[in-house]
Write a protein that holds these residues in place. Structure first.
Motif, PDB file in Angstrom:
ATOM      1  N   MET A  88       0.850  -1.288   0.026  1.00 50.99           N
ATOM      2  CA  MET A  88      -0.102  -0.002  -0.016  1.00 50.99           C
ATOM      3  C   MET A  88       0.873   1.237  -0.171  1.00 50.99           C
ATOM      4  O   MET A  88       0.755   2.248  -0.849  1.00 50.99           O
ATOM      5  CB  MET A  88      -0.928  -0.123   1.195  1.00 50.99           C
ATOM      6  N   SER A  89       1.854   1.262   0.823  1.00 49.96           N
ATOM      7  CA  SER A  89       2.853   2.393   0.784  1.00 49.96           C
ATOM      8  C   SER A  89       3.514   2.382  -0.284  1.00 49.96           C
ATOM      9  O   SER A  89       3.817   3.795  -0.707  1.00 49.96           O
ATOM     10  CB  SER A  89       3.757   2.044   1.890  1.00 49.96           C
ATOM     11  N   ARG A  90       4.007   1.266  -0.992  1.00 52.47           N
ATOM     12  CA  ARG A  90       4.513   1.453  -2.137  1.00 52.47           C
ATOM     13  C   ARG A  90       3.861   1.851  -3.366  1.00 52.47           C
ATOM     14  O   ARG A  90       4.188   3.064  -4.075  1.00 52.47           O
ATOM     15  CB  ARG A  90       4.816   0.078  -2.735  1.00 52.47           C
ATOM     16  N   SER A  91       2.360   1.802  -3.393  1.00 57.05           N
ATOM     17  CA  SER A  91       1.595   2.319  -4.064  1.00 57.05           C
ATOM     18  C   SER A  91       1.381   3.764  -4.110  1.00 57.05           C
ATOM     19  O   SER A  91       1.241   4.627  -4.944  1.00 57.05           O
ATOM     20  CB  SER A  91       0.301   1.511  -4.124  1.00 57.05           C
ATOM     21  N   SER A  92       1.324   4.314  -2.743  1.00 55.14           N
ATOM     22  CA  SER A  92       1.217   5.422  -2.377  1.00 55.14           C
ATOM     23  C   SER A  92       2.265   6.468  -2.941  1.00 55.14           C
ATOM     24  O   SER A  92       2.141   7.654  -3.546  1.00 55.14           O
ATOM     25  CB  SER A  92       0.710   5.892  -1.056  1.00 55.14           C
ATOM     26  N   ASN A  93       3.529   5.999  -2.778  1.00 51.27           N
ATOM     27  CA  ASN A  93       4.622   6.565  -3.258  1.00 51.27           C
ATOM     28  C   ASN A  93       4.667   6.807  -4.592  1.00 51.27           C
ATOM     29  O   ASN A  93       4.994   7.745  -5.080  1.00 51.27           O
ATOM     30  CB  ASN A  93       6.149   5.858  -2.924  1.00 51.27           C
ATOM     31  N   LYS A  94       4.261   5.695  -5.379  1.00 51.36           N
ATOM     32  CA  LYS A  94       4.289   5.768  -6.998  1.00 51.36           C
ATOM     33  C   LYS A  94       3.274   7.039  -7.007  1.00 51.36           C
ATOM     34  O   LYS A  94       3.396   8.094  -8.348  1.00 51.36           O
ATOM     35  CB  LYS A  94       3.729   4.626  -7.579  1.00 51.36           C
TER      36      LYS A  94
ATOM     37  N   ALA B  49      -7.143  11.608  -9.409  1.00 57.16           N
ATOM     38  CA  ALA B  49      -7.858  10.665 -10.514  1.00 57.16           C
ATOM     39  C   ALA B  49      -7.072   9.108 -10.167  1.00 57.16           C
ATOM     40  O   ALA B  49      -7.987   8.426 -10.041  1.00 57.16           O
ATOM     41  CB  ALA B  49      -7.624  11.044 -11.935  1.00 57.16           C
ATOM     42  N   MET B  50      -5.785   9.286 -10.243  1.00 59.94           N
ATOM     43  CA  MET B  50      -5.225   7.860  -9.960  1.00 59.94           C
ATOM     44  C   MET B  50      -5.392   7.325  -8.600  1.00 59.94           C
ATOM     45  O   MET B  50      -5.616   6.186  -8.724  1.00 59.94           O
ATOM     46  CB  MET B  50      -3.734   8.052 -10.245  1.00 59.94           C
ATOM     47  N   THR B  51      -5.498   8.218  -7.646  1.00 59.37           N
ATOM     48  CA  THR B  51      -5.854   7.753  -6.272  1.00 59.37           C
ATOM     49  C   THR B  51      -7.191   7.247  -6.312  1.00 59.37           C
ATOM     50  O   THR B  51      -7.394   5.883  -5.671  1.00 59.37           O
ATOM     51  CB  THR B  51      -5.736   8.793  -5.309  1.00 59.37           C
ATOM     52  N   ARG B  52      -8.184   7.894  -6.778  1.00 54.96           N
ATOM     53  CA  ARG B  52      -9.497   7.494  -6.966  1.00 54.96           C
ATOM     54  C   ARG B  52      -9.576   5.928  -7.587  1.00 54.96           C
ATOM     55  O   ARG B  52     -10.477   5.268  -7.081  1.00 54.96           O
ATOM     56  CB  ARG B  52     -10.481   8.357  -7.692  1.00 54.96           C
ATOM     57  N   ILE B  53      -9.018   6.005  -8.948  1.00 60.63           N
ATOM     58  CA  ILE B  53      -9.024   4.582  -9.451  1.00 60.63           C
ATOM     59  C   ILE B  53      -8.338   3.554  -8.604  1.00 60.63           C
ATOM     60  O   ILE B  53      -9.007   2.490  -8.522  1.00 60.63           O
ATOM     61  CB  ILE B  53      -8.042   4.881 -10.786  1.00 60.63           C
ATOM     62  N   ASN B  54      -7.177   3.651  -8.183  1.00 61.13           N
ATOM     63  CA  ASN B  54      -6.628   2.643  -7.243  1.00 61.13           C
ATOM     64  C   ASN B  54      -7.366   2.331  -5.993  1.00 61.13           C
ATOM     65  O   ASN B  54      -7.146   1.164  -5.738  1.00 61.13           O
ATOM     66  CB  ASN B  54      -5.160   2.869  -6.769  1.00 61.13           C
ATOM     67  N   GLU B  55      -8.224   3.098  -5.380  1.00 62.95           N
ATOM     68  CA  GLU B  55      -8.809   2.791  -4.351  1.00 62.95           C
ATOM     69  C   GLU B  55     -10.076   1.801  -4.524  1.00 62.95           C
ATOM     70  O   GLU B  55     -10.464   1.255  -3.731  1.00 62.95           O
ATOM     71  CB  GLU B  55      -9.601   4.140  -3.729  1.00 62.95           C
ATOM     72  N   ASN B  56     -10.418   1.725  -6.007  1.00 61.91           N
ATOM     73  CA  ASN B  56     -11.401   0.700  -6.196  1.00 61.91           C
ATOM     74  C   ASN B  56     -10.961  -0.755  -6.039  1.00 61.91           C
ATOM     75  O   ASN B  56      -9.991  -0.999  -6.597  1.00 61.91           O
ATOM     76  CB  ASN B  56     -11.847   0.992  -7.760  1.00 61.91           C
TER      77      ASN B  56
ATOM     78  N   VAL C  58      -9.733  -3.025  -8.675  1.00 61.43           N
ATOM     79  CA  VAL C  58      -8.399  -2.644  -9.460  1.00 61.43           C
ATOM     80  C   VAL C  58      -7.120  -3.229  -9.082  1.00 61.43           C
ATOM     81  O   VAL C  58      -6.750  -3.155  -7.738  1.00 61.43           O
ATOM     82  CB  VAL C  58      -8.434  -0.855  -9.575  1.00 61.43           C
ATOM     83  N   VAL C  59      -6.592  -4.032  -9.972  1.00 62.92           N
ATOM     84  CA  VAL C  59      -5.322  -4.576  -9.683  1.00 62.92           C
ATOM     85  C   VAL C  59      -4.087  -3.712  -9.704  1.00 62.92           C
ATOM     86  O   VAL C  59      -3.244  -3.678  -8.739  1.00 62.92           O
ATOM     87  CB  VAL C  59      -5.104  -5.945 -10.687  1.00 62.92           C
ATOM     88  N   GLY C  60      -4.004  -2.834 -10.731  1.00 60.31           N
ATOM     89  CA  GLY C  60      -3.035  -1.780 -10.841  1.00 60.31           C
ATOM     90  C   GLY C  60      -3.356  -0.724 -12.022  1.00 60.31           C
ATOM     91  O   GLY C  60      -4.101  -1.220 -12.740  1.00 60.31           O
ATOM     92  N   THR C  61      -2.571   0.179 -12.079  1.00 56.13           N
ATOM     93  CA  THR C  61      -2.704   1.060 -13.108  1.00 56.13           C
ATOM     94  C   THR C  61      -1.121   1.467 -13.456  1.00 56.13           C
ATOM     95  O   THR C  61      -0.283   1.284 -12.852  1.00 56.13           O
ATOM     96  CB  THR C  61      -3.061   2.506 -12.534  1.00 56.13           C
TER      97      THR C  61
END
Lengths: 110, 110
Positions: B1-7, B22-29, B32-35
């Motif tokens: 999760m922290s890795r994803s937030s850093n990106k 927008a990316m945070t919103r998509i990834n919170e679904n 969603v496996v990844g963006t």
């Protein structure tokens, strides 16, 4: 309308009543511009569109679904393409690949 | 999760707060496996996936969307690709092409 119905009658002879019923149901949807059934050689078998449009869609959608299938296999060998949906500003085209036939549905954007 | 937030924080620097939001919103679904954000040269700019998966998706989805774009232009010169959605037995991948960046979202099948 009668032209489209005749084409669907042909389908009854080629692929049986279940395929005919499914195609009639899809074509009755108000947003559907037309349907194409592409055979394994890449040629349109049955279509409710004009032949030039059908041929163009057949070639491109079949190539696209082939490419997509191979790409998926590279990511996961056990995975398989179910549907490819192409949304553009004006239309929406869906291709459902199968071993013998590809079904292409062209729709209006809602 | 922290890795994803850093990106996603990197994205704030590259493309500004609207893209980050927008990316945070998509990834919170939850599905969603990844963006992946692919730059105009075809390389992943930002991703929440591992780099090998991101590179494979980037190459294939970019090629697919290029091919789809050209196919659409052949059918109607004024038409433009908005979204390409690839549904497989295991996953669902969406690519939204743009002049500078391509956005790829990989999802679980629901």
């Amino acid at each position: 309308m009668s032209r489209s119905s005749n084409k669907i009658d042909d389908l009854n002879l080629i692929q049986g009543p279940i395929a005919k019923k499914a195609m009639t149901r899809i074509n009755e949807n108000g947003n559907v511009v037309g349907t194409i059934i592409v055979n394994c050689e890449g040629f349109p078998e049955t279509t409710t569109l004009d032949s030039l449009t059908a041929a163009t869609y057949s070639t491109h959608m079949r190539n696209l679904s082939h490419y997509a299938s191979n790409a998926l296999k590279e990511i996961d060998v056990l995975d398989e393409l179910v549907v490819l949906r192409l949304v553009s500003k004006k239309t929406e085209a869906v291709v459902a690949p199968d071993h013998e036939f590809h079904l292409i549905v062209v729709m209006r954007r809602t």
